[in-house]
Design an enzyme around this catalytic site. Structure first.
Site, PDB file in Angstrom:
ATOM      1  N   HIS A  63       0.980  -1.146   0.122  1.00  0.00           N
ATOM      2  CA  HIS A  63       0.027  -0.025   0.061  1.00  0.00           C
ATOM      3  C   HIS A  63       0.737   1.406   0.005  1.00  0.00           C
ATOM      4  CE1 HIS A  63      -3.207  -2.731   1.543  1.00  0.00           C
ATOM      5  NE2 HIS A  63      -2.228  -3.202   2.153  1.00  0.00           N
ATOM      6  N   SER A 110      15.629  20.937 -17.531  1.00  0.00           N
ATOM      7  CA  SER A 110      14.335  21.716 -17.747  1.00  0.00           C
ATOM      8  C   SER A 110      14.706  22.764 -18.610  1.00  0.00           C
ATOM      9  CB  SER A 110      13.728  22.029 -16.608  1.00  0.00           C
ATOM     10  OG  SER A 110      12.819  23.170 -16.938  1.00  0.00           O
ATOM     11  N   LYS A 121      16.864  21.263 -12.024  1.00  0.00           N
ATOM     12  CA  LYS A 121      16.112  20.067 -12.652  1.00  0.00           C
ATOM     13  C   LYS A 121      16.735  19.193 -13.369  1.00  0.00           C
ATOM     14  CE  LYS A 121      11.808  19.860 -12.765  1.00  0.00           C
ATOM     15  NZ  LYS A 121      10.620  18.953 -12.181  1.00  0.00           N
ATOM     16  N   GLU A 166       9.710   8.005 -17.657  1.00  0.00           N
ATOM     17  CA  GLU A 166       8.417   8.370 -17.749  1.00  0.00           C
ATOM     18  C   GLU A 166       8.057   7.908 -19.215  1.00  0.00           C
ATOM     19  OE1 GLU A 166       8.502  12.525 -17.060  1.00  0.00           O
ATOM     20  OE2 GLU A 166       8.929  12.139 -14.965  1.00  0.00           O
TER      21      GLU A 166
END
Ligand code: ARG
Length: 458
Positions: free
Chosen positions: A155, A276, A282, A289
């Site tokens: 969980h 970025s 970043k 992804e």
């Protein structure tokens, strides 16, 4: 040249031609198409349907076309309807009248069924090899990390301590099943459709067993109508590829979480991260992804082909041409994702101390603390309650069970002694779990040794 102009009096509408044509994508299997034709002609000559001379001439011509495509002197151009017409037209242009005999006892229906099977067989092998490379990298990381502790989650909540080797071992199992699925599909589909003709076989005395053996099939297919209209193996393949992508996607999801500022369990190497355009600080996990994102596209191919096939009566119908673009795309996508993922995981840095501290600070040893009581005669349900109270106390004091003084333990249950700390140390928690499949070092070493054998022999 069209392969079917005879009974027509008007040219095909240009838009209809474009709509119908498949050469823009079926050129992908020019090699398989030529290989199949060479086998077909070899069989025709053995059966006395073509002379030895005719066979030599045709094979020379086909070999020449193959060489010229490979060395770039022959471009595959789109005025042809499909790769089959392209090859046949060029063969006739090269060797003249004899070239017109190539298609004896064959239809494009069994031809395309063959080409697609030959192509799929090669791709199944390549996909399986790529998975094996990924598994070898996982195997290396597992061997180096049987003592690297981390929290195991249920969980998304810290549950019990495991090791990095054990966690990665779960993915090793998934990819192992994926390879076994690919192997099963290969075995089931490995029957040669050549000789099925358009749908009803042919009157020529073809030796289908011989064609099948020339092309390394287990044997010929058993029903000519099924041979030209079976796309089950592609559906099975797309399902297996979808499962591979699902595994990669779950793995990526974990890497993305572990790579986040909050977790810091891992750092993806610069060579697999992107920046970025606005935020200088970043470093983004775009590759992970994108792999997660591309999973949807492979699932799409599976649903697409299932839907295409569901209303098609026997035998061949043109709908089936739709199998190609989506299968090619799904195969290329999956292969690309496996290769990229392998590079990313091979170069990733695991922050082992962060992982260990995280396992320490989440009451992942609470079950073991309860087991300690059980080993001293307390019933498990009571033990569960006692440790629950202690956990609550630790939360109030903002400390871990390891840091709670013995007198506090004793206040709640007199059963506790000094050896509780040894019993709930992370090392003990993992080490004690030594049954098959558990994270304990001894159990893990056996799994790693078995994995080593698997990688050597499969
Ligand atoms: N391009 C076709 C396909 O992919 C080849 C078979 C064509 N056969 C036919 N009867 N039109 O299915």
């Amino acid at each position: 040249m069209k392969l079917w102009g005879g009974r027509f009096t008007r040219e095909l509408n240009q838009l209809a031609h474009n709509f119908n044509a498949s050469i823009s994508f079926d050129q992908k299997f020019y090699k398989q198409d030529i290989r199949g034709s060479i086998a077909h002609v070899t069989m025709l000559a053995k059966q006395g349907i073509l002379t030895g001379d005719e066979k030599e001439k045709i094979i020379d011509g086909l070999q020449g076309i193959l060489n010229d495509i490979e060395n770039g002197t022959l471009q595959i151009t789109t005025e042809h309807e499909d790769i089959h017409s392209f090859v046949e037209t060029h063969l006739i242009a090269r060797i003249g009248e004899t070239g017109k005999k190539l298609h004896t006892g064959r239809s494009r229906n069994d031809q395309v069924a063959l080409d697609m099977k030959l192509y799929t067989r090669d791709e199944i092998q390549e996909t399986s090899d790529l998975l094996k490379e990924l598994m070898s990298v996982l195997h290396r990381i597992m061997s180096e990390n049987t003592e690297t502790y981390m929290p195991g989650f249920t969980h998304m909540q810290k549950a019990q301590p495991v090791t990095l080797a054990h966690h990665l071992g779960a993915y090793f199992e998934m990819f192992r099943r994926d390879r076994s699925r690919l192997h099963d599909i290969y075995t089931r589909m490995n029957y040669c459709p050549l000789g099925a003709g358009a749908l009803a076989g042919t009157t020529y005395p073809l030796d289908r067993e011989y064609s099948a053996s020339l092309l390394e099939f287990e044997g010929p297919t058993r029903n000519s109508m099924d041979s030209v209209s079976d796309r089950d193996y592609l559906i099975e393949l797309l399902s297996a590829l979808s499962t591979i992508m699902m595994h990669l996607s779950r793995f990526c999801e974990e890497i993305i979480t572990w790579n986040s500022n909050e977790y810091r369990f891992v750092e993806i190497d610069d060579s697999y991260s992107t920046g970025s355009s606005i935020m200088p600080q970043k470093k983004n996990p775009d590759i992970a992804e994108l792999i997660r994102g591309k999973t949807g596209r492979v699932y799409g191919a599976l649903i697409s082909l299932l839907t295409t096939m569901k209303g098609i009566p026997l035998a061949y119908n043109k709908d089936m041409q739709e199998d190609k673009e989506l299968t090619f795309d799904a195969i290329d996508t999956t292969k690309g994702c496996i290769a990229l993922f392998t590079g990313m995981i091979d170069t990733i840095t695991f922050h082992k101390t962060v992982m260990e501290n995280s396992a320490k600070n989440g009451f992942t040893n609470a079950t073991d603390a309860a087991d300690y009581l059980v080993n001293h005669g307390v019933a498990f349900r009571d033990a569960h309650g006692i440790i629950g109270q202690l956990v609550l106390l630790c939360i109030e004091k903002n400390i871990s069970l390891d840091e709670l003084p013995l007198e506090e333990y004793k206040k709640i249950s007199p059963v506790f002694e000094e050896d509780i700390y040894e019993a709930i140390s992370m090392q003990t928690c993992v080490k004690q779990r030594n049954i098959t499949g558990a994270p304990g070092q001894e159990a893990m070493k056996q799994v790693i040794a078995a994995n080593e054998e698997y990688l050597k022999h499969s």
